[in-house]
Each structure stands twice: as structure tokens, then as C-alpha cells.
Design an enzyme around this catalytic site. Structure first.
Site, PDB file in Angstrom:
ATOM      1  N   ASN A 164      21.107  17.965 -76.158  1.00  0.00           N
ATOM      2  CA  ASN A 164      21.791  16.797 -76.711  1.00  0.00           C
ATOM      3  C   ASN A 164      21.606  15.531 -75.890  1.00  0.00           C
ATOM      4  O   ASN A 164      22.362  14.589 -76.020  1.00  0.00           O
ATOM      5  CB  ASN A 164      23.287  17.076 -76.878  1.00  0.00           C
ATOM      6  CG  ASN A 164      24.032  17.054 -75.576  1.00  0.00           C
ATOM      7  OD1 ASN A 164      23.545  17.586 -74.593  1.00  0.00           O
ATOM      8  ND2 ASN A 164      25.206  16.449 -75.558  1.00  0.00           N
ATOM      9  N   SER A 205      21.718  13.144 -85.142  1.00  0.00           N
ATOM     10  CA  SER A 205      22.591  12.041 -85.517  1.00  0.00           C
ATOM     11  C   SER A 205      22.502  11.874 -87.027  1.00  0.00           C
ATOM     12  O   SER A 205      21.573  12.391 -87.661  1.00  0.00           O
ATOM     13  CB  SER A 205      22.116  10.757 -84.818  1.00  0.00           C
ATOM     14  OG  SER A 205      22.645   9.604 -85.432  1.00  0.00           O
ATOM     15  N   ASP A 246      21.293  16.176 -62.100  1.00  0.00           N
ATOM     16  CA  ASP A 246      21.513  14.800 -62.517  1.00  0.00           C
ATOM     17  C   ASP A 246      20.553  13.883 -61.780  1.00  0.00           C
ATOM     18  O   ASP A 246      20.289  14.080 -60.592  1.00  0.00           O
ATOM     19  CB  ASP A 246      22.952  14.398 -62.211  1.00  0.00           C
ATOM     20  CG  ASP A 246      23.361  13.121 -62.912  1.00  0.00           C
ATOM     21  OD1 ASP A 246      24.555  12.903 -63.084  1.00  0.00           O
ATOM     22  OD2 ASP A 246      22.469  12.336 -63.278  1.00  0.00           O
ATOM     23  N   TYR A 253      14.916   4.932 -82.864  1.00  0.00           N
ATOM     24  CA  TYR A 253      16.020   5.888 -82.756  1.00  0.00           C
ATOM     25  C   TYR A 253      16.063   6.761 -84.008  1.00  0.00           C
ATOM     26  O   TYR A 253      16.207   7.991 -83.925  1.00  0.00           O
ATOM     27  CB  TYR A 253      17.335   5.141 -82.579  1.00  0.00           C
ATOM     28  CG  TYR A 253      18.529   6.042 -82.357  1.00  0.00           C
ATOM     29  CD1 TYR A 253      18.839   6.520 -81.084  1.00  0.00           C
ATOM     30  CD2 TYR A 253      19.361   6.408 -83.421  1.00  0.00           C
ATOM     31  CE1 TYR A 253      19.933   7.350 -80.874  1.00  0.00           C
ATOM     32  CE2 TYR A 253      20.457   7.235 -83.219  1.00  0.00           C
ATOM     33  CZ  TYR A 253      20.739   7.699 -81.942  1.00  0.00           C
ATOM     34  OH  TYR A 253      21.813   8.522 -81.752  1.00  0.00           O
ATOM     35  N   VAL A 272      29.878   8.212 -82.388  1.00  0.00           N
ATOM     36  CA  VAL A 272      30.750   8.961 -81.480  1.00  0.00           C
ATOM     37  C   VAL A 272      31.209   8.033 -80.357  1.00  0.00           C
ATOM     38  O   VAL A 272      30.454   7.176 -79.881  1.00  0.00           O
ATOM     39  CB  VAL A 272      30.019  10.189 -80.895  1.00  0.00           C
ATOM     40  CG1 VAL A 272      30.962  10.990 -79.998  1.00  0.00           C
ATOM     41  CG2 VAL A 272      29.476  11.061 -82.015  1.00  0.00           C
ATOM     42  N   ASN A 273      32.430   8.210 -79.938  1.00  0.00           N
ATOM     43  CA  ASN A 273      33.036   7.373 -78.909  1.00  0.00           C
ATOM     44  C   ASN A 273      32.457   7.701 -77.530  1.00  0.00           C
ATOM     45  O   ASN A 273      33.090   8.366 -76.703  1.00  0.00           O
ATOM     46  CB  ASN A 273      34.544   7.561 -78.911  1.00  0.00           C
ATOM     47  CG  ASN A 273      35.249   6.593 -77.972  1.00  0.00           C
ATOM     48  OD1 ASN A 273      34.665   5.593 -77.540  1.00  0.00           O
ATOM     49  ND2 ASN A 273      36.498   6.885 -77.645  1.00  0.00           N
ATOM     50  N   ALA A 323      13.582   7.419 -86.038  1.00  0.00           N
ATOM     51  CA  ALA A 323      12.408   8.302 -86.038  1.00  0.00           C
ATOM     52  C   ALA A 323      12.632   9.515 -85.149  1.00  0.00           C
ATOM     53  O   ALA A 323      12.285  10.651 -85.525  1.00  0.00           O
ATOM     54  CB  ALA A 323      11.170   7.529 -85.573  1.00  0.00           C
ATOM     55  N   ASP A 326      15.554  14.652 -62.911  1.00  0.00           N
ATOM     56  CA  ASP A 326      15.355  13.792 -64.075  1.00  0.00           C
ATOM     57  C   ASP A 326      14.886  14.685 -65.218  1.00  0.00           C
ATOM     58  O   ASP A 326      13.754  15.153 -65.226  1.00  0.00           O
ATOM     59  CB  ASP A 326      14.312  12.718 -63.769  1.00  0.00           C
ATOM     60  CG  ASP A 326      14.026  11.831 -64.978  1.00  0.00           C
ATOM     61  OD1 ASP A 326      14.644  12.031 -66.036  1.00  0.00           O
ATOM     62  OD2 ASP A 326      13.164  10.932 -64.854  1.00  0.00           O
ATOM     63  N   VAL A 327      15.747  14.931 -66.198  1.00  0.00           N
ATOM     64  CA  VAL A 327      15.381  15.850 -67.270  1.00  0.00           C
ATOM     65  C   VAL A 327      14.346  15.255 -68.215  1.00  0.00           C
ATOM     66  O   VAL A 327      13.838  15.941 -69.091  1.00  0.00           O
ATOM     67  CB  VAL A 327      16.624  16.309 -68.065  1.00  0.00           C
ATOM     68  CG1 VAL A 327      17.599  17.032 -67.168  1.00  0.00           C
ATOM     69  CG2 VAL A 327      17.280  15.134 -68.768  1.00  0.00           C
TER      70      VAL A 327
END
Length: 330
Positions: free
Chosen positions: A155, A202, A100, A215, A250-251, A217, A128-129
Site C-alpha cells: 500500500n 484507489s 524506513d 496517479y 482518506v484522511n 494510470a 528505501d522501499v
């Protein structure tokens, strides 16, 4: 199965995953819906996976897999926010590596895991991914430590129309990079044992979202890239199944980004339009995305399929016209 590995990237919640049947490949990697904060590597033998991105009700553990079965090495997103209750009986717990960008959140997550499991079964690494170098190092360390990779789920995602370069890097570039890093170890043509890759996109990867052109694209890019890689895998014989999941709203905290003028920039004017879309499509609970993820992992004959998840239709698949004639490899 004595152990299963989970290696994951940032997600907003923690999920307990039911172990996968012996017929499935043995590794899974997923990058979450939030900025690249977390990477987590989980080992799980015969019970629920204690680390994954969404909260769900615990599933009773099945009968243990035969001791002769190979370990499942599972790479997926982890929870910086909370770890939901996990069954403590009849379970052989997993080994988890957490990565993380937020050190305090990562360490807190590990501490919570340590309260449920032996502290030797989890490890936190600040990472940092979104960084190519750090992501490569994370894969290298995970695979060297656990010996392989079987399932990958990318994801990680953000929504920032102002800083669109960052959005492209996290939503698309990191997914491509993660997929290629996994293929280096899974591809049967290079000595791998095959596997599964699931890339989370998405509905904006199927329909245009006027409030988020960049987003949109990136998510279209994830869908197109995944379908193309799936076709390449089939034609060339990689032995790797590749799929996409396209949820509606999504919540998660990602929804709040549309209320920020600093994030949305010129597209902040569509704030009310976005609310109408949310009212129309409804808001999905993360647990339903988890169900879709588990289902698509089990669908062994669905290479290249694009799963849609909506409030009205639940889990279903996008239908496409017949594909172009694909070249035959000699």
C-alpha cells in the site's frame, strides 16, 4: 499461534490488527499510502497486531489459538507518525522489524514499540522501499529471520504529477515487485505454502482523475495487474489469493499534495475541482480502510475481487462484466 510476522512498508499511522483466524494463510505484506519510508515485520501470536498503517480502536483479544497452530507471518505497512494505545493484558506481544528511509522516524517508532513490548521483539532497518535492491534485501532478511511469508499487503503510494517517474516507481513498480517477491515464497508451484496478497489502489484505479493523470494510470495499473495475477494464480494453481482495495479520499497527509503547485505541476489548476470531489465523496478515516483490509483477508472465496470503500456506501465490491474466456493450462 505462537508468533505471527508482519513485514511492512511506509504508512502514516499505526494500526492494531486483530489476529487472523487459523483458517487463513500465515503471512501478510503491505505497502502504505505515503512514500516508501517504512517496512515492518511483525510477529503476533494470539492478540492484536501492534504495527500497521492505520489507527483503530483496540479490539479485545480472542481466546488463544491452539499451540499446534502454525505461526502467522504478516507483512504490512507501518506507522512513522504514532503508535496508538495497545492492550497490555492477556496478550502475547509480537516481534516487529521496521524499515524506513527516515532513520530518525524509524528509530522513534521502535522506541515507542519498546515501551509497549520487549525490545527484543522489534528491529529497525533503514531502507528505501522504492529501491529494487533494498526491497529485495529486506524480503530476504525478513524471510531468513522469520522463516516464511503468509500475507502481503502493498500500500505504499505518493502523488506527484511533476516527478511522474517517481510516482510510477512507488505506486506501480514497487507493488509489482513486492507481489513477485512474495510469490517467490508463497507459490505452491515453487514449493511455497500459499498465502494472501492485498494491493491497495484507489478509486482513481476505477475512475479517471483529471487532476492526476499519472496517479490515475498507476492505480489503474495496480487494479489490472492484481486482477490478472489473481486469474493466473487460479488457473495455474499458485495457491495464493490476490485482491485489491480501492478507497476514496482518506484522511492522510497524501490529501495535502493537491495543494502544492510544486507537486501537481500543470494540474494545480484543478485544485478547486479536487475540493469539489472531496466534498462530494467525503473523507474516509483510515480505520475504515483497516476494516476493509481485515474483511477482504477473511473472504476466502473472493480471489481477484476489487473492494471499494466510499463514504456513502462504505465497504462494497466493484462489479465487472463477465471476463474473457480464460485459457486452460494443460
Amino acid at each position: 499461534w505462537r508468533t505471527s510476522k508482519l513485514f511492512c512498508c511506509p504508512t502514516p499511522h499505526l494500526l492494531s490488527l486483530h489476529p487472523f483466524p487459523p483458517s487463513l494463510p500465515r503471512t501478510f505484506f503491505l505497502q502504505p499510502f505515503l512514500p516508501p519510508l517504512f517496512l515492518c515485520l511483525l510477529f503476533h501470536p494470539c492478540s492484536l497486531h501492534p504495527c500497521c498503517p492505520f489507527p483503530v480502536h483496540p479490539i479485545p483479544p480472542p481466546a488463544p489459538y491452539p499451540k499446534s497452530s502454525p505461526p502467522l507471518r504478516y507483512l504490512s505497512g507501518t506507522p512513522p507518525l504514532s503508535i496508538h494505545s495497545l492492550p497490555s493484558s492477556s496478550c502475547v506481544y509480537s516481534q516487529v522489524i521496521l524499515l524506513d528511509l527516515n532513520r530518525s522516524v524509524g528509530e522513534a517508532c521502535k522506541e515507542e514499540l519498546d515501551r509497549k513490548f520487549d525490545s527484543a521483539n522489534s528491529l529497525f532497518i533503514a531502507c528505501d522501499v522504492g529501491s529494487e535492491e533494498q526491497l529485495k534485501c529486506a524480503f530476504k532478511q525478513a524471510i531468513e529471520h522469520y522463516g516464511g511469508l503468509d500475507i502481503l499487503c502493498n500500500n505504499a503510494g505518493i502523488n506527484n504529477e511533476n516527478n511522474w517517474e517517481k510516482t510510477v516507481n512507488i505506486n506501480l513498480t514497487s507493488v509489482i515487485r513486492g507481489t513477485y517477491l512474495a510469490l517467490e515464497h508463497m507459490n505452491k508451484l515453487s514449493g511455497g505454502k500459499g498465502g494472501i496478497i492485498v494491493n491497495v489502489a484507489s478509486l482513481a484505479g476505477i475512475y479517471p482523475a483529471p487532476h492526476g493523470p499519472v496517479y490515475t494510470a498507476t492505480k489503474h495499473g495496480v487494479v489490472g495487474f492484481t486482477r490478472a495475477i489473481a486469474a493466473a494464480s487460479k488457473l495455474a494453481g499458485y495457491g495464493v489469493r490476490v485482491n485489491t482495495i480501492c478507497p476514496a479520499f482518506v484522511n492522510t497527509p497524501l490529501l495535502n499534495s493537491v495543494n502544492s503547485k510544486e507537486i501537481m505541476g500543470n494540474y494545480y489548476i484543478f485544485k478547486e475541482t479536487v475540493q469539489k470531489l472531496i466534498d462530494h465523496y467525503g473523507i474516509l478515516e483510515p480505520s475504515l480502510i483497516v476494516q476493509g483490509l481485515l474483511q477482504i483477508i477473511r473472504e476466502e472465496e473472493m480471489n481477484g475481487a476489487v473492494m471499494r470503500i466510499t463514504k456513502t456506501k462504505g465497504i462494497h465490491f466493484e462489479s465487472y462484466e463477465s471476463t474473457l474466456i480464460q485459457p486452460q493450462l494443460k
